[in-house]
Design a protein around this motif. Structure first.
Motif, PDB file in Angstrom:
ATOM      1  N   GLU A  28       0.833  -1.209   0.000  1.00  0.00           N
ATOM      2  CA  GLU A  28       0.000   0.000   0.000  1.00  0.00           C
ATOM      3  C   GLU A  28       0.863   1.254   0.000  1.00  0.00           C
ATOM      4  O   GLU A  28       0.495   2.276  -0.557  1.00  0.00           O
ATOM      5  N   VAL A 105       0.510 -11.679  -1.220  1.00  0.00           N
ATOM      6  CA  VAL A 105      -0.533 -10.691  -1.466  1.00  0.00           C
ATOM      7  C   VAL A 105      -0.165  -9.821  -2.667  1.00  0.00           C
ATOM      8  O   VAL A 105      -0.995  -9.497  -3.504  1.00  0.00           O
ATOM      9  N   PHE A 108      -0.486 -12.184  -5.953  1.00  0.00           N
ATOM     10  CA  PHE A 108      -1.773 -12.754  -6.314  1.00  0.00           C
ATOM     11  C   PHE A 108      -2.950 -11.952  -5.794  1.00  0.00           C
ATOM     12  O   PHE A 108      -4.098 -12.321  -5.998  1.00  0.00           O
ATOM     13  N   GLY A 109      -2.661 -10.885  -5.106  1.00  0.00           N
ATOM     14  CA  GLY A 109      -3.712 -10.159  -4.420  1.00  0.00           C
ATOM     15  C   GLY A 109      -4.654  -9.412  -5.323  1.00  0.00           C
ATOM     16  O   GLY A 109      -5.752  -9.859  -5.624  1.00  0.00           O
ATOM     17  N   LYS A 110      -4.190  -8.292  -5.781  1.00  0.00           N
ATOM     18  CA  LYS A 110      -5.086  -7.356  -6.453  1.00  0.00           C
ATOM     19  C   LYS A 110      -5.530  -7.812  -7.840  1.00  0.00           C
ATOM     20  O   LYS A 110      -6.564  -8.401  -8.041  1.00  0.00           O
ATOM     21  N   GLN A 111      -4.712  -7.473  -8.769  1.00  0.00           N
ATOM     22  CA  GLN A 111      -5.064  -7.669 -10.169  1.00  0.00           C
ATOM     23  C   GLN A 111      -5.175  -9.145 -10.494  1.00  0.00           C
ATOM     24  O   GLN A 111      -4.578  -9.983  -9.849  1.00  0.00           O
ATOM     25  N   SER A 169      -2.551 -19.369   0.439  1.00  0.00           N
ATOM     26  CA  SER A 169      -3.432 -18.210   0.575  1.00  0.00           C
ATOM     27  C   SER A 169      -3.932 -18.077   1.999  1.00  0.00           C
ATOM     28  O   SER A 169      -3.872 -17.012   2.612  1.00  0.00           O
ATOM     29  N   ILE A 170      -4.426 -19.188   2.539  1.00  0.00           N
ATOM     30  CA  ILE A 170      -4.949 -19.161   3.904  1.00  0.00           C
ATOM     31  C   ILE A 170      -3.830 -18.880   4.898  1.00  0.00           C
ATOM     32  O   ILE A 170      -3.992 -18.105   5.838  1.00  0.00           O
ATOM     33  N   MET A 173      -2.975 -15.223   4.642  1.00  0.00           N
ATOM     34  CA  MET A 173      -4.022 -14.299   5.049  1.00  0.00           C
ATOM     35  C   MET A 173      -4.347 -14.428   6.520  1.00  0.00           C
ATOM     36  O   MET A 173      -4.569 -13.454   7.200  1.00  0.00           O
TER      37      MET A 173
ATOM     38  N   VAL B 105     -11.631 -10.798  -5.272  1.00  0.00           N
ATOM     39  CA  VAL B 105     -10.441  -9.970  -5.103  1.00  0.00           C
ATOM     40  C   VAL B 105     -10.658  -8.973  -3.974  1.00  0.00           C
ATOM     41  O   VAL B 105      -9.768  -8.724  -3.162  1.00  0.00           O
ATOM     42  N   GLY B 109      -8.358 -10.209  -1.470  1.00  0.00           N
ATOM     43  CA  GLY B 109      -7.207  -9.734  -2.206  1.00  0.00           C
ATOM     44  C   GLY B 109      -6.151  -9.061  -1.364  1.00  0.00           C
ATOM     45  O   GLY B 109      -5.133  -9.656  -1.033  1.00  0.00           O
ATOM     46  N   ASN B 112      -4.890  -8.878   4.772  1.00  0.00           N
ATOM     47  CA  ASN B 112      -5.135 -10.179   5.359  1.00  0.00           C
ATOM     48  C   ASN B 112      -6.500 -10.148   6.006  1.00  0.00           C
ATOM     49  O   ASN B 112      -6.950  -9.132   6.505  1.00  0.00           O
ATOM     50  N   MET B 173      -8.839 -15.336 -10.834  1.00  0.00           N
ATOM     51  CA  MET B 173      -7.652 -14.640 -11.318  1.00  0.00           C
ATOM     52  C   MET B 173      -7.382 -14.927 -12.773  1.00  0.00           C
ATOM     53  O   MET B 173      -7.026 -14.048 -13.531  1.00  0.00           O
TER      54      MET B 173
END
Lengths: 191, 191
Positions: A28, A105, A108-111, A169-170, A173, B105, B109, B112, B173
């Motif tokens: 961010e 993140v 694979f997070g946003k886009q 992912s889990i 996150m 997402v 996304g 967390n 994705m």
DNA sequence: CAACTAACTTGACAATGTAAAGATAGACGT
DNA sequence: ACGTCTATCTTTACATTGTCAAGTTAGTTG
């Protein structure tokens, strides 16, 4: 060349600075201007190398992916059989992203990853780690003398990939510590 | 009450406007000021209801999660056995997020999910959909008369969840069309 | 009816992405 | 060696955004 007008290798320096910032304060807080400042250039200098912020981010993603692939290939190279290699890949997948969850993140997070794939002509069609898994999986079938239809193979691959990716992912996150049973080679991924 | 000084129900209106914007143009283009404008209030009005942008986003996430849970519970309610219910959950998980990939997402996304969990005291410890799966899984064990240790149960749950979540992740994705075999109840999730 | 307060507005500021125009220095041909 | 070219970098400028502080409004409560 340190404080000359021309930086010399600004493009790579920007990528490295971006990675540094992401590691230190998360995605961010990654801004073009901070990256530029980190490299001691003016805030618009990056535009000589990237058309916009997203292109820099894509370049950073490629760099991180390269790093990831190195670990994957190194561990695969040490394996005697394809079966071991696939398990090893699962372990690396989890440990790599457990070690630095921010990368997960970030990657694979946003886009959607499709954009990333298309921007990288190198990745012909598949995401490199997935392509590696595919190779190992086909090898595994050969080794074991197993015959499967193309569709069955695709399903197996999605299953394996989904589970490993989902676990990572889990883990990333929720901060679940899930080195899991895969430290134990008895654990089977292929059903 | 339409154009009075006091909006009447601005909080909910902001959440709805946020969802609308996300659906129309994605999360990146969601700004406090646009949300405020959508509700015909000044750009700082949201600060009467949310301390910052993130709090609004968390509220939107909760709203979307509620919507998701409604679909899950509705489909579970129609099932005769826990086994069916678990398969149904997998299907809803995939179809819900295939229908609107932006939600996936958005929900999973960036941040967390831990932060989201902690901000919602309602979610006691588990993410509601996961809690539902857990209930169904325990019921499944009862129905089948299966005895498993706590650890074995946890591993099963992570496996199921990982695979479904991972598949949804990949589907959202990469745009993979993976209604998969789960339309076929013969497909087994529990190994 | 006066005081209070939650809900909203206005105005301001700093950070950011990005475009346009200019400056710099190394490369390249003559 | 010299002028030109061009990629690289700087400066200036602007719109968007999150956030804060101070004021305004209107409903609520004593």
């Amino acid at each position: 060349m340190a404080d000359s007008y021309h930086h010399g290798n600004l493009r790579q320096a920007l990528i490295d600075a971006g990675i540094k910032i992401i590691n230190e304060s998360g995605e961010e807080s990654l801004s073009l201007r901070k990256v530029a400042a980190e490299c001691n250039v003016s805030h618009a200098a990056p535009y000589a190398h990237f058309n916009n912020k997203e292109e820099l981010i894509e370049a950073i993603k490629s760099s991180v992916t390269d790093q990831f692939m190195e670990e994957l290939e190194a561990s695969v190279a040490e394996c005697a059989t394809a079966e071991e290699a696939i398990l090893a890949m699962g372990r690396i997948y989890l440990t790599f992203f457990s070690r630095n969850p921010d990368y997960f993140v970030f990657l694979f997070g946003k886009q959607n990853i499709n954009a990333h794939l298309q921007m990288n002509k190198d990745y012909k069609n598949d995401y490199p780690p997935f392509a590696l898994l595919k190779r190992m999986y086909r090898l595994y079938l050969e080794e074991k003398g197993i015959e499967k239809s193309f569709e069955e193979q695709e399903i197996d691959l999605i299953k394996i990939w989904s589970m490993v990716h989902g676990m990572a992912s889990i883990a990333c996150m929720k901060g679940v510590k899930t080195s899991f049973k895969w430290n134990n080679p008895d654990e089977r991924l292929l059903v």
